[in-house]
Design a protein around this motif. Structure first.
Motif, short mmCIF file in Angstrom:
data_model
loop_
_atom_site.label_atom_id
_atom_site.label_comp_id
_atom_site.label_asym_id
_atom_site.label_seq_id
_atom_site.Cartn_x
_atom_site.Cartn_y
_atom_site.Cartn_z
N GLN A 126 52.92 85.29 -112.67
CA GLN A 126 52.31 84.22 -113.45
C GLN A 126 53.28 83.05 -113.61
N GLY A 127 52.75 81.84 -113.49
CA GLY A 127 53.57 80.64 -113.63
C GLY A 127 54.28 80.21 -112.36
N LEU A 128 54.12 80.97 -111.27
CA LEU A 128 54.83 80.65 -110.03
C LEU A 128 53.91 80.08 -108.96
N GLY A 129 52.69 79.72 -109.33
CA GLY A 129 51.70 79.29 -108.35
C GLY A 129 52.07 78.04 -107.59
N THR A 130 52.88 77.17 -108.16
CA THR A 130 53.22 75.91 -107.49
C THR A 130 54.50 76.01 -106.66
N ARG A 131 55.13 77.16 -106.68
CA ARG A 131 56.36 77.31 -105.89
C ARG A 131 56.04 77.52 -104.41
N LEU A 132 56.96 77.09 -103.57
CA LEU A 132 56.84 77.34 -102.14
C LEU A 132 57.47 78.68 -101.80
N PRO A 133 57.05 79.31 -100.70
CA PRO A 133 57.58 80.63 -100.36
C PRO A 133 59.10 80.70 -100.27
N GLN A 135 61.19 79.47 -102.06
CA GLN A 135 61.79 79.51 -103.40
C GLN A 135 61.66 80.88 -104.05
N LEU A 136 61.14 81.87 -103.32
CA LEU A 136 60.91 83.20 -103.87
C LEU A 136 61.82 84.24 -103.24
N SER A 137 62.01 85.34 -103.97
CA SER A 137 62.77 86.47 -103.45
C SER A 137 61.87 87.31 -102.54
N GLY A 138 62.49 88.28 -101.85
CA GLY A 138 61.72 89.17 -101.00
C GLY A 138 60.67 89.95 -101.76
N GLY A 139 61.03 90.45 -102.93
CA GLY A 139 60.08 91.19 -103.73
C GLY A 139 58.93 90.33 -104.20
N GLN A 140 59.23 89.09 -104.56
CA GLN A 140 58.17 88.17 -104.98
C GLN A 140 57.25 87.82 -103.82
N LEU A 141 57.83 87.61 -102.63
CA LEU A 141 57.01 87.33 -101.46
C LEU A 141 56.08 88.49 -101.13
N GLN A 142 56.57 89.72 -101.29
CA GLN A 142 55.71 90.86 -101.02
C GLN A 142 54.57 90.93 -102.01
N ARG A 143 54.83 90.56 -103.25
CA ARG A 143 53.76 90.55 -104.25
C ARG A 143 52.76 89.42 -103.99
N VAL A 144 53.23 88.30 -103.43
CA VAL A 144 52.31 87.26 -102.99
C VAL A 144 51.38 87.82 -101.91
N ALA A 145 51.95 88.58 -100.98
CA ALA A 145 51.16 89.17 -99.90
C ALA A 145 50.13 90.15 -100.45
N ILE A 146 50.52 90.92 -101.47
CA ILE A 146 49.58 91.86 -102.09
C ILE A 146 48.46 91.11 -102.80
N ALA A 147 48.83 90.07 -103.56
CA ALA A 147 47.82 89.28 -104.26
C ALA A 147 46.85 88.64 -103.29
N ARG A 148 47.36 88.12 -102.19
CA ARG A 148 46.49 87.50 -101.18
C ARG A 148 45.54 88.53 -100.56
N ALA A 149 46.05 89.74 -100.32
CA ALA A 149 45.23 90.78 -99.69
C ALA A 149 44.14 91.29 -100.61
N LEU A 150 44.32 91.11 -101.93
CA LEU A 150 43.38 91.70 -102.89
C LEU A 150 42.50 90.69 -103.61
N VAL A 151 42.77 89.40 -103.46
CA VAL A 151 42.08 88.40 -104.28
C VAL A 151 40.57 88.39 -104.04
N HIS A 152 40.15 88.73 -102.83
CA HIS A 152 38.71 88.73 -102.52
C HIS A 152 38.08 90.11 -102.74
N GLN A 153 38.84 91.01 -103.39
CA GLN A 153 38.37 92.34 -103.77
C GLN A 153 37.82 93.12 -102.57
N PRO A 154 38.67 93.37 -101.56
CA PRO A 154 38.21 94.10 -100.37
C PRO A 154 37.96 95.57 -100.69
N ALA A 155 37.13 96.19 -99.87
CA ALA A 155 36.86 97.61 -100.04
C ALA A 155 38.00 98.47 -99.51
#
Length: 216
Positions: A126-133, A135-155
């Protein structure tokens, strides 16, 4: 949601990657796939998503035989029903965090709305939406990838070594986010991993070898 593989085999020229792989994954189930390096775990995951072709057998997702679909139809199936977390993140460097996470919604012709912010909060960004990749750590980038994979609520969520490049503490945080979000949305999760700690959290652990797959 049901994912079913029947006698799946994959070869490169005369070299067998894996053969006679059969398994079923039900809605809401968490399955971890382990095995030695080079045995074809990532390739198997790509076949499940219809990203790779195979030589024998079938992959059926939500009642649809993927071998009967052309490339565009497979892409549409993935876009609607599958989330994929890549080991190398594959975030787009010219888009900020919120834009990266919202990309699946745009591809589905939907508005980027408060689902993006809610998903970022759910994975601790939360609060990091305007940051560029960059500017993030490896762990944060992986969580971006998780959020992207789940945002459309896939089966179905497919995750390829999502903690492979992370320290143990960050890896645990990423796994917590991954499991919590798939459980909340009732998604099935198939995880390819070398991590014993990650595999131990699965409902089932399967061992892939060159001649098939079996329960651990």
């Amino acid at each position: 949601m049901k994912l079913e593989l029947k006698n799946l085999s994959k070869r490169y020229a005369e070299t067998s990657v894996f053969s006679r792989v059969s398994l079923e994954v039900a809605a809401g189930e968490f399955v971890a796939i382990v095995g030695e390096s080079g045995v074809g775990k990532s390739t198997l995951l790509n076949c499940m998503a219809g990203l790779d072709d195979w030589d024998e057998g079938s992959v059926t997702l939500m009642g649809q035989d993927l071998s009967q679909l052309n490339a565009d139809q497979r892409a549409l199936m993935r876009r609607r029903h599958v989330g994929f977390v890549f080991q190398a993140f594959h975030v787009l460097p010219h888009l900020d965090v919120a834009q990266n996470v919202g990309l699946p919604l745009l591809l589905l012709g939907q508005q980027i709305d408060d689902r993006v912010e809610k998903m970022l909060a759910a994975v601790g960004l939360q609060g990091l939406g305007t940051r560029l990749p960059q500017q993030l750590s490896g762990g944060q980038l992986q969580r971006v990838a998780i959020a992207r994979a789940l945002v459309h609520q896939p089966a179905l969520l497919l995750a390829d070594e999502p903690t492979g490049n992370l320290d143990p503490t960050t890896a645990a945080t990423v796994m917590n986010a991954l499991i919590a979000q798939t459980q909340e949305h009732g998604a099935a999760l198939v995880l390819v991993t070398h991590s014993k700690a990650a595999a131990a959290r699965a409902d089932r652990v399967l061992i892939l070898s060159s001649d098939g797959i079996r329960a651990a």
